[in-house]
Design an enzyme around this catalytic site. Structure first.
Site, mmCIF file in Angstrom:
data_model
loop_
_atom_site.group_PDB
_atom_site.id
_atom_site.type_symbol
_atom_site.label_atom_id
_atom_site.label_comp_id
_atom_site.label_asym_id
_atom_site.label_seq_id
_atom_site.Cartn_x
_atom_site.Cartn_y
_atom_site.Cartn_z
ATOM 1 N N ARG A 167 67.514 103.646 -31.298
ATOM 2 C CA ARG A 167 68.159 102.330 -31.381
ATOM 3 C C ARG A 167 68.928 102.020 -30.106
ATOM 4 N NH1 ARG A 167 72.921 99.645 -30.665
ATOM 5 N NH2 ARG A 167 74.051 101.365 -31.637
ATOM 6 N N ASP A 168 70.045 102.649 -29.903
ATOM 7 C CA ASP A 168 70.880 102.361 -28.739
ATOM 8 C C ASP A 168 70.139 102.694 -27.450
ATOM 9 O OD1 ASP A 168 73.213 101.482 -27.508
ATOM 10 O OD2 ASP A 168 74.094 103.476 -27.467
ATOM 11 N N HIS A 227 81.209 108.825 -28.638
ATOM 12 C CA HIS A 227 79.988 108.163 -28.166
ATOM 13 C C HIS A 227 80.219 107.835 -26.693
ATOM 14 C CE1 HIS A 227 76.628 105.089 -28.984
ATOM 15 N NE2 HIS A 227 77.007 104.834 -27.738
ATOM 16 N N HIS A 242 79.217 107.466 -22.624
ATOM 17 C CA HIS A 242 78.210 107.223 -21.599
ATOM 18 C C HIS A 242 78.561 108.032 -20.351
ATOM 19 C CE1 HIS A 242 76.213 103.323 -23.213
ATOM 20 N NE2 HIS A 242 76.679 104.043 -24.211
ATOM 21 N N CYS A 248 73.967 99.468 -22.047
ATOM 22 C CA CYS A 248 74.574 98.375 -22.801
ATOM 23 C C CYS A 248 74.316 97.068 -22.074
ATOM 24 C CB CYS A 248 76.079 98.587 -22.973
ATOM 25 S SG CYS A 248 76.872 97.235 -23.879
ATOM 26 N N ASN A 302 73.745 106.594 -22.694
ATOM 27 C CA ASN A 302 74.544 107.598 -23.374
ATOM 28 C C ASN A 302 74.298 108.959 -22.739
ATOM 29 O OD1 ASN A 302 75.619 106.041 -25.650
ATOM 30 N ND2 ASN A 302 73.480 105.869 -26.264
#
Length: 312
Positions: A22-23, A216, A218, A249, A258
């Site tokens: 997803r991300d 979470h 990065h 993002c 990430n």
């Protein structure tokens, strides 16, 4: 005689929440087929991953890569995944209803610790975003669906710079009080350092129990692993990461992906912390999706292990 201090007590087990499908993929410009996404998810399951964020029920207009969320939910039912959780992102009640129709057992909502980022990302204030989650929380409770909460920009904002730890704690508390079982704290632009990460966690932990927090982070400035270790020292035992380091993002200019799951697992293995993940199979999953995207994995550990394989 120089005394060496005892090493900190670290958690014996860490829960990895995989962000790749997803991300990781949502910010990729080239379309990735439903079949490839499901194959990636199956490979992650084969590697031992038990928490894999599968898709997002958001408007295809804004996130075209997630337009196949219904097909993904159907495909998940055919995978060998009896003991795997597949959280899906649901920013509003419409998204939640779509996820529920796909038999989702866990969803996620997201807020920001920065007013500017909140406006750029979801076109409303922080307070308005929290208010908009209430119908989702009520519907989730009625249907016995778990809700995870994300807080963006916890260690810095692309528009406001430094973010006060007290502001992060305020937003995290609001989500926890609403009923989110876990709060994932996101260093969206990767500007954090270990001392800042610890200070932020300590402040948030005044209001949300440490065992309900996740990190979470990065890796924009190469600090993600150091920051994660600093948070492990405080008792955090849930880490979000993305296989092969894919992602980013779209609303945070310059932010890289990430931290790579392979790098996190390699570090945790070295610390004697259990994850239940087979690193070699995880590297293979990263190679699979990186080949599809036409590049090498963005993971130091993966590329080092691949180099070792090549000379055998």
């Amino acid at each position: 005689m120089v005394m060496v201090s005892e090493k900190p007590i670290l958690p014996p087990h860490v829960k990895i929440v995989e962000m790749g499908p997803r991300d990781g993929l949502q910010n990729e410009k080239q379309p990735v087929s439903t079949e490839v996404k499901l194959e990636l998810i199956q490979r992650l399951i084969n590697a031992g991953e038990k928490n894999i964020e599968a898709t997002a029920f958001v408007s295809p207009k804004w996130v075209p890569q997630m337009a196949d969320h219904h097909e993904i939910m159907l495909g998940l039912k055919k995978l060998n995944s009896d003991d795997v959780m597949f959280p899906v992102l649901t920013p509003n009640l419409k998204g939640f209803e779509g996820a529920l129709a796909g038999d989702a057992k866990e969803v996620a909502v997201f807020a920001a610790a920065s007013e500017s980022f909140s406006q750029k990302n979801i076109n409303c204030s922080i307070a308005e975003s929290i208010e908009s989650f209430k119908p989702v929380m009520e519907a989730a409770k009625e249907n016995s669906v778990l809700v995870r909460g994300y807080v963006s920009c916890v260690l810095g904002c692309p528009f406001e710079g430094d973010i006060a730890a007290e502001k992060v704690a305020e937003v995290a508390k609001a989500l926890y009080d609403l009923g989110c079982y876990e709060i994932s704290l996101g260093d969206t632009i990767g500007t954090g350092t270990p001392s800042k990460a610890q200070a932020m966690i300590k402040e948030v932990a005044k209001y949300v129990p440490i065992n309900h927090l996740a990190c979470h982070f990065h890796d924009t400035y190469g600090q993600a692993l150091a920051n994660l270790y600093a948070c492990l020292e405080l008792g955090v035992s849930t880490i979000d990461s993305s296989v092969a380091g894919i992602g980013g993002c779209p609303y945070a200019p310059g932010a890289t992906g990430n931290v790579a799951t392979e790098d996190v697992v390699y570090m945790l293995n070295g610390l004697g912390i259990e994850t239940g993940i087979d690193l070699d199979k995880l590297v293979d999953a990263g190679v699979f999706i990186s080949d599809v995207l036409g590049r090498k994995p963005v993971s130091n550990a993966a590329n080092a292990l691949l180099s070792k394989r090549a000379v055998k």
